[in-house]
Design a protein around this motif. Structure first.
Motif, PDB file in Angstrom:
ATOM      1  N   THR A   1       0.868  -1.297   0.065  1.00  0.00           N
ATOM      2  CA  THR A   1       0.314   0.290   0.159  1.00  0.00           C
ATOM      3  C   THR A   1       0.960   1.265  -0.261  1.00  0.00           C
ATOM      4  OG1 THR A   1      -1.730  -1.063   1.145  1.00  0.00           O
ATOM      5  CG2 THR A   1      -1.911   1.273   1.349  1.00  0.00           C
ATOM      6  N   VAL A   2       1.773   1.382   0.673  1.00  0.00           N
ATOM      7  CA  VAL A   2       2.732   2.432   0.878  1.00  0.00           C
ATOM      8  C   VAL A   2       3.417   2.758  -0.661  1.00  0.00           C
ATOM      9  CG1 VAL A   2       4.909   3.164   1.774  1.00  0.00           C
ATOM     10  CG2 VAL A   2       3.319   2.309   3.193  1.00  0.00           C
ATOM     11  N   GLN A   3       3.721   1.707  -1.443  1.00  0.00           N
ATOM     12  CA  GLN A   3       4.172   1.574  -2.679  1.00  0.00           C
ATOM     13  C   GLN A   3       3.186   2.325  -3.438  1.00  0.00           C
ATOM     14  OE1 GLN A   3       7.514   1.057  -2.951  1.00  0.00           O
ATOM     15  NE2 GLN A   3       7.372   0.173  -0.936  1.00  0.00           N
ATOM     16  N   ASN A   4       2.021   1.946  -3.357  1.00  0.00           N
ATOM     17  CA  ASN A   4       1.027   2.647  -4.033  1.00  0.00           C
ATOM     18  C   ASN A   4       0.648   4.069  -3.869  1.00  0.00           C
ATOM     19  OD1 ASN A   4       0.397   0.188  -5.373  1.00  0.00           O
ATOM     20  ND2 ASN A   4      -1.566  -0.387  -4.478  1.00  0.00           N
ATOM     21  N   LEU A   5       0.812   4.207  -2.480  1.00  0.00           N
ATOM     22  CA  LEU A   5       0.748   5.753  -2.394  1.00  0.00           C
ATOM     23  C   LEU A   5       2.040   6.651  -2.777  1.00  0.00           C
ATOM     24  CD1 LEU A   5      -0.145   5.525   1.425  1.00  0.00           C
ATOM     25  CD2 LEU A   5      -1.542   6.503  -0.156  1.00  0.00           C
ATOM     26  N   LEU A   6       3.151   5.964  -2.818  1.00  0.00           N
ATOM     27  CA  LEU A   6       4.252   6.788  -3.323  1.00  0.00           C
ATOM     28  C   LEU A   6       4.068   6.785  -4.977  1.00  0.00           C
ATOM     29  CD1 LEU A   6       7.156   4.612  -1.765  1.00  0.00           C
ATOM     30  CD2 LEU A   6       6.978   7.053  -1.530  1.00  0.00           C
TER      31      LEU A   6
ATOM     32  N   ALA B   1      -7.906   7.164   3.647  1.00  0.00           N
ATOM     33  CA  ALA B   1      -8.616   5.982   4.171  1.00  0.00           C
ATOM     34  C   ALA B   1      -7.496   4.985   4.394  1.00  0.00           C
ATOM     35  CB  ALA B   1      -9.594   5.367   3.111  1.00  0.00           C
ATOM     36  N   ALA B   2      -6.437   4.736   3.262  1.00  0.00           N
ATOM     37  CA  ALA B   2      -5.391   3.798   3.485  1.00  0.00           C
ATOM     38  C   ALA B   2      -4.353   4.064   4.622  1.00  0.00           C
ATOM     39  CB  ALA B   2      -4.513   3.661   2.138  1.00  0.00           C
ATOM     40  N   VAL B   3      -4.257   5.457   4.752  1.00  0.00           N
ATOM     41  CA  VAL B   3      -3.057   5.686   5.898  1.00  0.00           C
ATOM     42  C   VAL B   3      -3.863   5.266   7.345  1.00  0.00           C
ATOM     43  CG1 VAL B   3      -2.064   7.406   7.055  1.00  0.00           C
ATOM     44  CG2 VAL B   3      -1.808   7.302   4.660  1.00  0.00           C
ATOM     45  N   HIS B   4      -5.228   5.775   7.394  1.00  0.00           N
ATOM     46  CA  HIS B   4      -5.767   5.211   8.522  1.00  0.00           C
ATOM     47  C   HIS B   4      -5.988   3.707   8.908  1.00  0.00           C
ATOM     48  CE1 HIS B   4      -8.824   5.566  11.788  1.00  0.00           C
ATOM     49  NE2 HIS B   4      -9.651   4.674  11.127  1.00  0.00           N
ATOM     50  N   ALA B   5      -6.221   3.097   7.647  1.00  0.00           N
ATOM     51  CA  ALA B   5      -6.302   1.544   7.782  1.00  0.00           C
ATOM     52  C   ALA B   5      -5.159   0.777   8.176  1.00  0.00           C
ATOM     53  CB  ALA B   5      -6.751   1.171   6.552  1.00  0.00           C
ATOM     54  N   ILE B   6      -4.065   1.654   7.943  1.00  0.00           N
ATOM     55  CA  ILE B   6      -2.686   0.987   8.212  1.00  0.00           C
ATOM     56  C   ILE B   6      -2.569   1.139   9.695  1.00  0.00           C
ATOM     57  CG2 ILE B   6      -0.133   1.220   8.113  1.00  0.00           C
ATOM     58  CD1 ILE B   6      -0.613   1.620   5.097  1.00  0.00           C
ATOM     59  N   ALA B   7      -2.840   2.462  10.155  1.00  0.00           N
ATOM     60  CA  ALA B   7      -2.647   2.706  11.669  1.00  0.00           C
ATOM     61  C   ALA B   7      -3.768   1.950  12.305  1.00  0.00           C
ATOM     62  CB  ALA B   7      -2.947   4.366  11.569  1.00  0.00           C
ATOM     63  N   GLU B   8      -4.703   1.746  12.021  1.00  0.00           N
ATOM     64  CA  GLU B   8      -5.787   1.040  12.634  1.00  0.00           C
ATOM     65  C   GLU B   8      -5.434  -0.417  12.938  1.00  0.00           C
ATOM     66  OE1 GLU B   8     -10.024  -0.259  11.081  1.00  0.00           O
ATOM     67  OE2 GLU B   8     -10.260   1.422  12.457  1.00  0.00           O
ATOM     68  N   GLN B   9      -4.531  -0.967  11.881  1.00  0.00           N
ATOM     69  CA  GLN B   9      -4.503  -2.291  11.842  1.00  0.00           C
ATOM     70  C   GLN B   9      -3.239  -2.733  12.975  1.00  0.00           C
ATOM     71  OE1 GLN B   9      -3.192  -4.751   8.122  1.00  0.00           O
ATOM     72  NE2 GLN B   9      -5.407  -5.498   8.642  1.00  0.00           N
ATOM     73  N   GLY B  10      -2.741  -1.683  13.313  1.00  0.00           N
ATOM     74  CA  GLY B  10      -1.430  -1.572  14.098  1.00  0.00           C
ATOM     75  C   GLY B  10      -0.608  -0.517  14.450  1.00  0.00           C
ATOM     76  N   GLU B  11      -0.042  -0.119  13.373  1.00  0.00           N
ATOM     77  CA  GLU B  11       0.972   0.968  13.712  1.00  0.00           C
ATOM     78  C   GLU B  11       0.670   2.178  14.182  1.00  0.00           C
ATOM     79  OE1 GLU B  11       0.792  -1.177  11.246  1.00  0.00           O
ATOM     80  OE2 GLU B  11       2.482  -2.404  11.916  1.00  0.00           O
ATOM     81  N   GLY B  12      -0.745   2.649  14.253  1.00  0.00           N
ATOM     82  CA  GLY B  12      -1.002   3.887  14.823  1.00  0.00           C
ATOM     83  C   GLY B  12      -0.998   3.912  16.435  1.00  0.00           C
ATOM     84  N   PHE B  13      -1.101   2.689  16.819  1.00  0.00           N
ATOM     85  CA  PHE B  13      -0.987   2.610  18.386  1.00  0.00           C
ATOM     86  C   PHE B  13      -2.041   3.434  19.135  1.00  0.00           C
ATOM     87  CE2 PHE B  13       3.283   2.508  16.592  1.00  0.00           C
ATOM     88  CZ  PHE B  13       3.387   1.246  16.658  1.00  0.00           C
ATOM     89  N   ASP B  14      -3.270   3.845  18.618  1.00  0.00           N
ATOM     90  CA  ASP B  14      -4.190   4.755  19.204  1.00  0.00           C
ATOM     91  C   ASP B  14      -5.681   4.257  19.115  1.00  0.00           C
ATOM     92  OD1 ASP B  14      -4.873   4.892  16.695  1.00  0.00           O
ATOM     93  OD2 ASP B  14      -4.502   7.136  16.386  1.00  0.00           O
ATOM     94  N   LEU B  15      -5.806   2.938  19.063  1.00  0.00           N
ATOM     95  CA  LEU B  15      -7.230   2.520  19.075  1.00  0.00           C
ATOM     96  C   LEU B  15      -7.265   1.740  20.421  1.00  0.00           C
ATOM     97  CD1 LEU B  15      -7.739   1.869  15.516  1.00  0.00           C
ATOM     98  CD2 LEU B  15      -8.552   3.846  16.569  1.00  0.00           C
ATOM     99  N   PRO B  16      -8.473   1.387  20.878  1.00  0.00           N
ATOM    100  CA  PRO B  16      -8.849   0.545  22.017  1.00  0.00           C
ATOM    101  C   PRO B  16      -8.863  -0.945  21.221  1.00  0.00           C
ATOM    102  CG  PRO B  16     -10.921   1.477  21.516  1.00  0.00           C
ATOM    103  CD  PRO B  16      -9.713   2.412  20.915  1.00  0.00           C
ATOM    104  N   PRO B  17      -8.776  -1.937  22.118  1.00  0.00           N
ATOM    105  CA  PRO B  17      -8.861  -3.279  21.541  1.00  0.00           C
ATOM    106  C   PRO B  17     -10.163  -3.756  20.764  1.00  0.00           C
ATOM    107  CG  PRO B  17      -7.570  -3.444  23.543  1.00  0.00           C
ATOM    108  CD  PRO B  17      -8.176  -2.003  23.525  1.00  0.00           C
ATOM    109  N   ALA B  18     -10.131  -4.456  19.789  1.00  0.00           N
ATOM    110  CA  ALA B  18     -11.336  -4.465  19.154  1.00  0.00           C
ATOM    111  C   ALA B  18     -12.251  -5.510  19.983  1.00  0.00           C
ATOM    112  CB  ALA B  18     -11.127  -5.153  17.858  1.00  0.00           C
TER     113      ALA B  18
END
Length: 676
Positions: A102-107, A253-270
């Motif tokens: 996804t990051v390559q696509n964003l680039l 949406a893609a940046v948010h999805a990456i963060a939500e899946q792990g790297e953002g570290f700002d969401l409560p556990p599902a």
């Protein structure tokens, strides 16, 4: 990427969860606004810079998680639980691969250069959450993973005992990271969001509308577990179209999805009904591994830390056993092949499949061969790694080898297409030479099959390197093409879903007679001559390929068969599902796994350089540096009795006790004369 390029404290350490919430937010806010590059860049340029850094982070995390997964030893009375541990790790690594793509696509979207690089082990780059270390799965390594993926703030209603556990794990992670705090990389995604959502920073004209055909598409790369506890669907964001507002929304949406899946570290556990974050799954893995250790089960093979085939490396981490060295070199060559084909795929402006009707409908284009090759190499790497972790690092050693993940001498592709294909051809030929040399030491059916596939693929590579098209004779036809479409739909991986790989290893007649699911060729129509012919609309195979919802569709977990390939299958069935000429041949053969290594006793007394030095991790050496050097033979020899006592009572290492087999090896070295 060098940390000197970032603003001071761009990557804050993970704060204690019991610290004041305002203090944690202040730490995050201190780096969440303003340029993260020092000095400040133009906004679009900073987006490229941050995406370049994100690509390196995702790549580094992916290979470390894979190494940990490959190290898991699935055997014994709790093999099902160990397999579960391994599969959870592999899925998290798979999701990191989705982030990387996804990051390559964003680039592409912002007109930046692609980046598939990362630092080389064992560096402690300042942009990574923790020191890049290829190491076996232990509670210490899991402590780093849990902490790096933890949310900035835990939910207020989280059980206090769980909060205490997370804090204890954070402290263990510091020890496992050589005394350095584990860092959050969430500010990268925070800043990307800040820049991308502001048209005054990243203008509509900065978003490229001509790169969609270069990007990876979720219809080719997707993977979706059926249950949230097994993982999340891969995030593979692509950005087609010409509407700047839609492109901007897709990027955010893609940046948010990456963060939500792990790297953002700002969401409560599902909750249990939805997808679980990386933090949740790593915390679950920590508990599972702790329970397995309580049962006395060996969780991982005794693999080395940061193994390498380099002749200039420290002898303690250099793979010297001849067969293991050959397999490791083969692994690194195929890692090069994967990265090269992936990068080329993302640079080639071409459809993946031929759309024209006729016998070549659904055939892979040159770009399609790159996609197929990338997935083939992912599968090959997993199998080679599974072999390596069973092999001794040095002749007669107890410590085992592991996949080195050595980056090639360059990741740069040639400027012209012909030279790019020649680079792939050269890498394939080198892989054949190495595999052939390893076969001379000991034959393995997997290597024989790998060489045969490579030699066959080189026909197409040579033609493309000469400036020609994909040769028709290099592509399957008829029945072989029909079952190849099904095999490639699951990327050649074993299918444990309920339909299984029912097409593999069968002739046309055996395939048609297969009952799970049956290929219904019941005559239901008349052709112009009055003969009965099968109606593709009634074929259960096609009905399963088209089923809705996706959880009932074949193939399970993976994207739908592309329309052009589905149309070819319908035409083949409509023609009576003819056999190939000559008939009776198997359409797709199952690739064998490498042979398991025999468990052989260690011959002769162990030595420090060959057997002992690699038992101590860099973090162990750092923790004891104030007393003596665990990497120096004389220091360990003179303090061996005290070290052995601490190992046996579990107080050393400070983060997690050694496995019994490692302690036994150290004791044998002491009793055997403490040889250098």
């Amino acid at each position: 990427m060098e940390p000197r390029l970032f603003a001071q404290r761009a990557f804050p350490p993970v704060q204690p969860q019991k610290a004041a919430a305002s203090a944690r937010r202040a730490s995050r806010a201190a780096v969440a606004s303003g340029s993260l590059h020092d000095p400040a860049l133009e906004p679009r340029d900073e987006v490229v810079f941050l995406l370049t850094a994100a690509a390196e982070i995702e790549h580094a995390l992916m290979v470390q998680y894979l190494y940990a997964a490959y190290s898991v030893r699935v055997s014994g009375p709790h093999s099902d639980e160990l397999a579960r541990v391994r599969d959870l790790l592999v899925q998290i690594a798979r999701e990191e691969m989705g982030h990387l793509v996804t990051v390559q696509n964003l680039l592409h979207l912002v007109g930046g250069p692609l980046n598939l690089g990362r630092d080389r082990a064992p560096y402690g780059s300042g942009i990574y959450p923790f020191r890049f270390t290829l190491e076996p799965l232990t509670l210490a390594s899991l402590a780093k993973y849990v902490t790096a993926e933890s949310p900035a703030e835990l939910p207020e209603d989280m059980d206090p005992q769980d909060v205490d556990l997370v804090e204890a794990i954070r402290l263990d992670a510091v020890a496992a990271n050589g005394g350095e705090e584990v860092r959050h990389v969430g500010p990268v995604f925070d800043r990307l969001t800040e820049l991308l959502e502001d048209p005054a920073a990243v203008a509509d004209a900065d978003l490229r509308t001509d790169t969609a055909r270069l990007q990876a598409d979720p219809t080719d790369w997707g993977y979706a577990p059926l249950r949230g506890v097994d993982g999340s669907p891969l995030v593979v964001g692509s950005f087609p179209g010409t509407d700047p507002a839609a492109l901007r929304a897709g990027a955010l949406a893609a940046v948010h999805a990456i963060a939500e899946q792990g790297e953002g570290f700002d969401l409560p556990p599902a909750d249990a009904r939805s997808d679980e974050s990386h933090f949740e799954r790593f915390l679950d893995l920590y508990r599972r591994v702790a329970a397995l250790r309580q049962l006395g089960d060996p969780v991982s093979w005794p693999v080395a830390v940061n193994p390498t085939t380099s002749t200039t490396a420290d002898p303690a981490v250099r793979i010297t056993e001849a067969r293991a060295r050959g397999w490791a070199q083969l692994f690194d060559l195929r890692y090069r092949m994967l990265l090269g084909q992936l990068q080329h795929f993302l640079r080639l402006d071409q459809e993946v499949y031929r759309e024209d009707e006729g016998p070549r409908q659904g055939d892979r284009t040159a770009r399609g061969l790159l996609l197929l090759g990338a997935f083939d190499e992912m599968r090959h790497l997993g199998k080679i790694a599974g072999k390596l972790v069973q092999m001794p690092m040095h002749p007669g050693a107890v410590v085992h080898a592991g996949p080195p993940f050595e980056l090639p001498y360059t990741l740069a592709l040639p400027d012209d297409e012909r030279s790019r294909w020649r680079a792939h051809l050269d890498a394939s030929r080198a892989a054949v030479r190495v595999a052939t040399a390893v076969r001379r030491l000991a034959e393995d059916p997997f290597l024989a099959a790998l060489v045969a596939v490579d030699v066959e693929a080189q026909t197409a590579l040579a033609a493309l390197a000469a400036g020609d098209d994909v040769p028709e004779e290099s592509l399957p036809t008829g029945f072989a093409k029909a079952v190849a479409i099904l095999e490639e739909a699951v990327h050649g991986f074993r299918v444990r879903a309920r339909h299984g790989s029912f097409w593999a290893g069968r002739t046309r007649d055996e395939f048609v007679a297969t009952l799970v699911p049956p290929v219904d060729l019941t005559p239901v129509a008349l052709d112009q001559t009055g003969a009965v012919v099968p109606d593709p609309a009634e074929a259960q195979l096609l009905q399963r390929l088209d089923a809705a919802p996706p959880r009932d569709r074949m193939p399970r977990l993976r994207p739908a068969v592309p329309p052009a390939r589905r149309a070819y299958l319908a035409g083949w069935i409509g023609a009576g599902a003819p056999d190939d000429d000559p008939p009776g041949r198997v359409g797709v053969r199952v690739e064998p796994d490498p042979q398991d290594e025999p468990t052989a006793p260690v011959v002769g007394p162990p030595g420090f350089a060959v057997d002992i030095a690699s038992l101590f991790r860099p973090s162990d050496r750092a923790a004891m540096a104030f007393v003596f050097d665990l990497g120096r033979f004389e220091d360990v020899r003179d303090n061996a009795d005290a070290i052995l006592t601490r190992l046996e009572d579990g107080s050393m290492p400070c983060d997690a006790p050694w496995q019994a087999e490692r302690i036994a090896l150290f004791r044998r070295w002491v009793d055997g004369g403490r040889l250098p």
